[in-house]
Write a protein that holds these residues in place. Sequence first.
Motif, PDB file in Angstrom:
ATOM      1  N   LEU A 149       4.253  27.207   7.990  1.00  0.00           N
ATOM      2  CA  LEU A 149       5.020  26.788   9.172  1.00  0.00           C
ATOM      3  C   LEU A 149       4.326  27.205  10.464  1.00  0.00           C
ATOM      4  O   LEU A 149       4.301  26.447  11.433  1.00  0.00           O
ATOM      5  CB  LEU A 149       6.436  27.360   9.114  1.00  0.00           C
ATOM      6  N   LYS A 150       3.761  28.394  10.467  1.00  0.00           N
ATOM      7  CA  LYS A 150       3.026  28.865  11.649  1.00  0.00           C
ATOM      8  C   LYS A 150       1.837  27.950  11.929  1.00  0.00           C
ATOM      9  O   LYS A 150       1.580  27.577  13.069  1.00  0.00           O
ATOM     10  CB  LYS A 150       2.568  30.304  11.442  1.00  0.00           C
ATOM     11  N   ASN A 152       2.956  24.645  13.389  1.00  0.00           N
ATOM     12  CA  ASN A 152       3.377  24.821  14.780  1.00  0.00           C
ATOM     13  C   ASN A 152       4.369  23.733  15.218  1.00  0.00           C
ATOM     14  O   ASN A 152       4.164  23.059  16.231  1.00  0.00           O
ATOM     15  CB  ASN A 152       2.156  24.851  15.700  1.00  0.00           C
ATOM     16  N   LYS A 153       5.407  23.564  14.445  1.00  0.00           N
ATOM     17  CA  LYS A 153       6.392  22.520  14.691  1.00  0.00           C
ATOM     18  C   LYS A 153       7.788  23.106  14.565  1.00  0.00           C
ATOM     19  O   LYS A 153       8.036  23.958  13.724  1.00  0.00           O
ATOM     20  CB  LYS A 153       6.184  21.412  13.646  1.00  0.00           C
ATOM     21  N   LYS A 154       8.697  22.633  15.420  1.00  0.00           N
ATOM     22  CA  LYS A 154      10.092  23.041  15.305  1.00  0.00           C
ATOM     23  C   LYS A 154      10.903  21.831  14.842  1.00  0.00           C
ATOM     24  O   LYS A 154      10.825  20.762  15.441  1.00  0.00           O
ATOM     25  CB  LYS A 154      10.637  23.577  16.624  1.00  0.00           C
ATOM     26  N   TYR A 155      11.663  22.002  13.783  1.00  0.00           N
ATOM     27  CA  TYR A 155      12.454  20.935  13.187  1.00  0.00           C
ATOM     28  C   TYR A 155      13.893  21.005  13.682  1.00  0.00           C
ATOM     29  O   TYR A 155      14.385  22.076  14.029  1.00  0.00           O
ATOM     30  CB  TYR A 155      12.453  21.063  11.660  1.00  0.00           C
ATOM     31  N   LYS A 214      12.741  30.525  14.074  1.00  0.00           N
ATOM     32  CA  LYS A 214      11.643  30.159  14.974  1.00  0.00           C
ATOM     33  C   LYS A 214      11.220  28.695  14.781  1.00  0.00           C
ATOM     34  O   LYS A 214      10.676  28.077  15.678  1.00  0.00           O
ATOM     35  CB  LYS A 214      10.471  31.094  14.711  1.00  0.00           C
ATOM     36  N   TYR A 215      11.488  28.144  13.582  1.00  0.00           N
ATOM     37  CA  TYR A 215      10.996  26.821  13.230  1.00  0.00           C
ATOM     38  C   TYR A 215      12.099  25.779  13.092  1.00  0.00           C
ATOM     39  O   TYR A 215      11.818  24.648  12.701  1.00  0.00           O
ATOM     40  CB  TYR A 215      10.217  26.904  11.913  1.00  0.00           C
TER      41      TYR A 215
END
Length: 128
Positions: free
Chosen positions: A79-80, A83-86, A111-112
């Motif tokens: 996920l890091k 680098n995307k937020k869902y 964070k994600y």
Amino acid sequence: NIIILGREIEYPSITCLFIIDVSGSMNNYYEDILESIKFFEQNLKIKADKIFFSDTALLNKYYYYSGGGTLFKPVLDLLKKLNKKYDYVFVFSDYQMFDLTLDNIKKLLKKYAKKIILFNEKLEKIWE
């Protein structure tokens, strides 16, 4: 997009991520979990990302792992890297991790995702 009275109307797309535990203890549940995800994608007409994990994590590539040693840290590393937020993150697991507690997983996933929903192996919602 939706067409109403001959006019195309745009609506915001929803971004979703499904995180699926493929460790040996989940063997009896994969089919139901994958069918539920497919149903969700078809009804919302979205294509969601999927992370399959056990001792490693793969994006949109299903793999089968029958050994022990379930780790969640590889999911967080992936996920890091993405680098995307869902909008939504759904996790399907029995939460028998060797590296992180359920509370740590909840905290670190924030964070994600705007919204996190956790399901157990029997597709019962355990946290939202």
